[in-house]
Motif scaffolding. Structure first.
Motif, PDB file in Angstrom:
ATOM      1  N   VAL A 104       0.849  -1.191   0.000  1.00 45.52           N
ATOM      2  CA  VAL A 104       0.000   0.000   0.000  1.00 45.52           C
ATOM      3  C   VAL A 104       0.883   1.239   0.000  1.00 45.52           C
ATOM      4  CG1 VAL A 104      -1.801   1.285   1.211  1.00 45.52           C
ATOM      5  CG2 VAL A 104      -1.793  -1.234   1.272  1.00 45.52           C
ATOM      6  N   MET A 105       0.666   2.129  -0.956  1.00 46.60           N
ATOM      7  CA  MET A 105       1.385   3.397  -1.009  1.00 46.60           C
ATOM      8  C   MET A 105       0.412   4.525  -0.756  1.00 46.60           C
ATOM      9  SD  MET A 105       3.458   5.282  -4.096  1.00 46.60           S
ATOM     10  CE  MET A 105       2.160   6.495  -4.374  1.00 46.60           C
ATOM     11  N   VAL A 106       0.685   5.339   0.250  1.00 50.06           N
ATOM     12  CA  VAL A 106      -0.195   6.444   0.631  1.00 50.06           C
ATOM     13  C   VAL A 106       0.527   7.760   0.396  1.00 50.06           C
ATOM     14  CG1 VAL A 106      -1.516   7.500   2.500  1.00 50.06           C
ATOM     15  CG2 VAL A 106      -1.299   5.011   2.380  1.00 50.06           C
ATOM     16  N   ASP A 107      -0.027   8.593  -0.449  1.00 49.45           N
ATOM     17  CA  ASP A 107       0.562   9.908  -0.707  1.00 49.45           C
ATOM     18  C   ASP A 107      -0.538  10.962  -0.636  1.00 49.45           C
ATOM     19  OD1 ASP A 107       3.439  10.882  -2.095  1.00 49.45           O
ATOM     20  OD2 ASP A 107       1.771  12.279  -2.316  1.00 49.45           O
ATOM     21  N   ILE A 108      -0.227  12.100  -0.037  1.00 44.48           N
ATOM     22  CA  ILE A 108      -1.219  13.141   0.157  1.00 44.48           C
ATOM     23  C   ILE A 108      -1.538  13.897  -1.128  1.00 44.48           C
ATOM     24  CG2 ILE A 108       0.410  14.985   0.743  1.00 44.48           C
ATOM     25  CD1 ILE A 108      -1.581  15.863   2.936  1.00 44.48           C
ATOM     26  N   ASP A 109      -0.609  13.874  -2.081  1.00 48.24           N
ATOM     27  CA  ASP A 109      -0.735  14.736  -3.262  1.00 48.24           C
ATOM     28  C   ASP A 109      -1.009  13.903  -4.512  1.00 48.24           C
ATOM     29  OD1 ASP A 109      -0.563  16.702  -5.211  1.00 48.24           O
ATOM     30  OD2 ASP A 109       1.078  17.748  -4.206  1.00 48.24           O
ATOM     31  N   GLU A 110      -2.273  13.886  -4.915  1.00 39.56           N
ATOM     32  CA  GLU A 110      -2.670  13.127  -6.102  1.00 39.56           C
ATOM     33  C   GLU A 110      -1.970  13.632  -7.356  1.00 39.56           C
ATOM     34  OE1 GLU A 110      -6.766  11.460  -8.209  1.00 39.56           O
ATOM     35  OE2 GLU A 110      -6.858  13.180  -6.837  1.00 39.56           O
ATOM     36  N   ASP A 111      -1.691  14.941  -7.396  1.00 37.42           N
ATOM     37  CA  ASP A 111      -1.040  15.499  -8.585  1.00 37.42           C
ATOM     38  C   ASP A 111       0.361  14.921  -8.779  1.00 37.42           C
ATOM     39  OD1 ASP A 111      -3.335  16.958  -8.721  1.00 37.42           O
ATOM     40  OD2 ASP A 111      -2.413  18.922  -8.436  1.00 37.42           O
ATOM     41  N   VAL A 112       1.102  14.730  -7.687  1.00 37.04           N
ATOM     42  CA  VAL A 112       2.427  14.117  -7.789  1.00 37.04           C
ATOM     43  C   VAL A 112       2.316  12.714  -8.372  1.00 37.04           C
ATOM     44  CG1 VAL A 112       4.391  13.217  -6.484  1.00 37.04           C
ATOM     45  CG2 VAL A 112       3.473  15.460  -5.936  1.00 37.04           C
ATOM     46  N   VAL A 113       1.376  11.949  -7.868  1.00 34.81           N
ATOM     47  CA  VAL A 113       1.202  10.567  -8.335  1.00 34.81           C
ATOM     48  C   VAL A 113       0.828  10.531  -9.810  1.00 34.81           C
ATOM     49  CG1 VAL A 113      -0.168   8.463  -8.073  1.00 34.81           C
ATOM     50  CG2 VAL A 113       0.597   9.712  -6.040  1.00 34.81           C
ATOM     51  N   GLU A 114      -0.151  11.340 -10.197  1.00 31.36           N
ATOM     52  CA  GLU A 114      -0.617  11.295 -11.583  1.00 31.36           C
ATOM     53  C   GLU A 114       0.442  11.816 -12.558  1.00 31.36           C
ATOM     54  OE1 GLU A 114      -3.329   9.758 -12.638  1.00 31.36           O
ATOM     55  OE2 GLU A 114      -3.590   9.193 -10.534  1.00 31.36           O
ATOM     56  N   LEU A 115       1.141  12.862 -12.182  1.00 35.23           N
ATOM     57  CA  LEU A 115       2.206  13.377 -13.052  1.00 35.23           C
ATOM     58  C   LEU A 115       3.377  12.396 -13.138  1.00 35.23           C
ATOM     59  CD1 LEU A 115       2.161  17.137 -11.989  1.00 35.23           C
ATOM     60  CD2 LEU A 115       1.512  16.220 -14.228  1.00 35.23           C
ATOM     61  N   SER A 116       3.640  11.705 -12.037  1.00 32.24           N
ATOM     62  CA  SER A 116       4.697  10.694 -12.056  1.00 32.24           C
ATOM     63  C   SER A 116       4.327   9.536 -12.974  1.00 32.24           C
ATOM     64  CB  SER A 116       4.966  10.176 -10.640  1.00 32.24           C
ATOM     65  OG  SER A 116       5.476  11.196  -9.819  1.00 32.24           O
ATOM     66  N   LYS A 117       3.089   9.094 -12.897  1.00 28.68           N
ATOM     67  CA  LYS A 117       2.632   8.028 -13.787  1.00 28.68           C
ATOM     68  C   LYS A 117       2.867   8.407 -15.249  1.00 28.68           C
ATOM     69  CE  LYS A 117      -1.142   6.148 -10.927  1.00 28.68           C
ATOM     70  NZ  LYS A 117      -2.619   6.014 -10.827  1.00 28.68           N
ATOM     71  N   LYS A 118       2.600   9.665 -15.568  1.00 29.22           N
ATOM     72  CA  LYS A 118       2.663  10.127 -16.955  1.00 29.22           C
ATOM     73  C   LYS A 118       4.084  10.377 -17.435  1.00 29.22           C
ATOM     74  CE  LYS A 118       0.814  13.671 -20.071  1.00 29.22           C
ATOM     75  NZ  LYS A 118      -0.094  14.858 -20.187  1.00 29.22           N
ATOM     76  N   TYR A 119       4.913  10.998 -16.597  1.00 23.11           N
ATOM     77  CA  TYR A 119       6.220  11.481 -17.050  1.00 23.11           C
ATOM     78  C   TYR A 119       7.412  10.686 -16.530  1.00 23.11           C
ATOM     79  CZ  TYR A 119       3.843  15.713 -18.705  1.00 23.11           C
ATOM     80  OH  TYR A 119       3.026  16.601 -19.357  1.00 23.11           O
TER      81      TYR A 119
END
Length: 279
Positions: A104-119
């Motif tokens: 389980v990975m818990v991160d407060i910032d969805e934008d970091v996760v989504e941008l990381s997935k993309k770039y």
């Protein structure tokens, strides 16, 4: 992008200047400024609030050092929790262990996760999409406070530095480590990155004393991270297993049996962690 640079904070009055080759993302989320860029000499990079989190050239040094000491110390880590680590690299290293069936990975910032997935695929290498992985967008402190006792074998705190933001400070306290202790299984292990003991000795010692006051066994170690410009400190806390008892050959055997391949971490590197000293 000729001439564009980024100033990487190192200490209270020290910085390192890096030249940007290509800028992919500059974005302000609800929590922080997110930059994804190609940096000369370091390649694809994630920068949060002016602090480099990962670069393609050397992130494996940081993430292998963060993850594997705690994972090899536990004899059978099946349930693992990562707080932070939004770029997915700590998750990548955890999933290398064939004992793991729930990460389980818990991160407060969805934008970091989504941008990381993309770039940042060269860094996360698809870890977000592994069937054993679960991504939760939530405040890590809140997640821990609401988690059931004995939920995880290993907890990895892949956080921004304790002196970098008010959000981070809350995750380096004695009260927080007590809750971490309760969420771990009876033989659980935790590890946190702890910034720089050289530039922020006072802050580091507060974190170390907080972990030491809660866990039966504590191991502090440091690793030079070129893109950070300093030796990054880590603090491991264990309920049952003494990290000083692991031998280099034991670690290499564990990694081999779990089909874990690494670029940096091995048994003798662990030995250097134990006897390398702390500034």
């Amino acid at each position: 992008m000729l001439g564009v640079t980024i100033i990487q904070g190192i200490g209270r009055s020290s910085s390192m200047i890096m030249k940007i080759k290509e800028l992919h993302v500059v974005h302000k989320s609800k929590f922080q400024e997110i930059i994804i860029a190609e940096i000369e000499e370091f390649g694809l990079s994630l920068i949060l609030d002016g602090y480099i989190q990962s670069t393609q050239a050397d992130e494996f040094i940081y993430h292998e050092s963060l993850v594997h000491p705690s994972m090899v110390l536990h004899p059978n880590p099946m349930k693992v929790l990562i707080i932070g680590g939004g770029e997915g690299a700590a998750l990548r290293e955890v999933l290398k262990h064939n004992t793991v069936n729930n990460a389980v990975m818990v991160d407060i910032d969805e934008d970091v996760v989504e941008l990381s997935k993309k770039y940042l695929y060269p860094i996360h290498q698809g870890s977000f999409f592994d069937k054993r992985a679960k991504i939760v967008i939530e405040d890590g402190k809140k997640f821990i406070e609401e988690a059931e006792s004995g939920s995880f074998d290993v907890i990895i705190l892949d956080l921004t530095d304790p002196y970098s933001s008010d959000i981070a400070k809350q995750l380096y306290t004695t009260d927080f480590y007590r809750k971490i202790y309760s969420v771990l299984t009876d033989d659980g292990v935790m590890v946190t990155q702890a910034g720089s003991s050289f530039f922020y000795r006072d802050v580091y010692m507060d974190v170390y004393q907080a972990v030491k006051s809660v866990f039966n066994y504590v191991l502090e170690y440091q690793v030079w991270i070129p893109s950070f410009g300093y030796s990054c400190n880590f603090i491991l806390g264990s309920k049952k297993y003494n990290p000083m008892m692991l031998k280099p050959e034991d670690i290499d055997t564990i990694l081999k049996n779990r089909n874990v391949t690494t670029k940096f971490f091995n048994g003798y590197k662990y030995l250097s962690f134990i006897y390398g000293g702390i500034y």
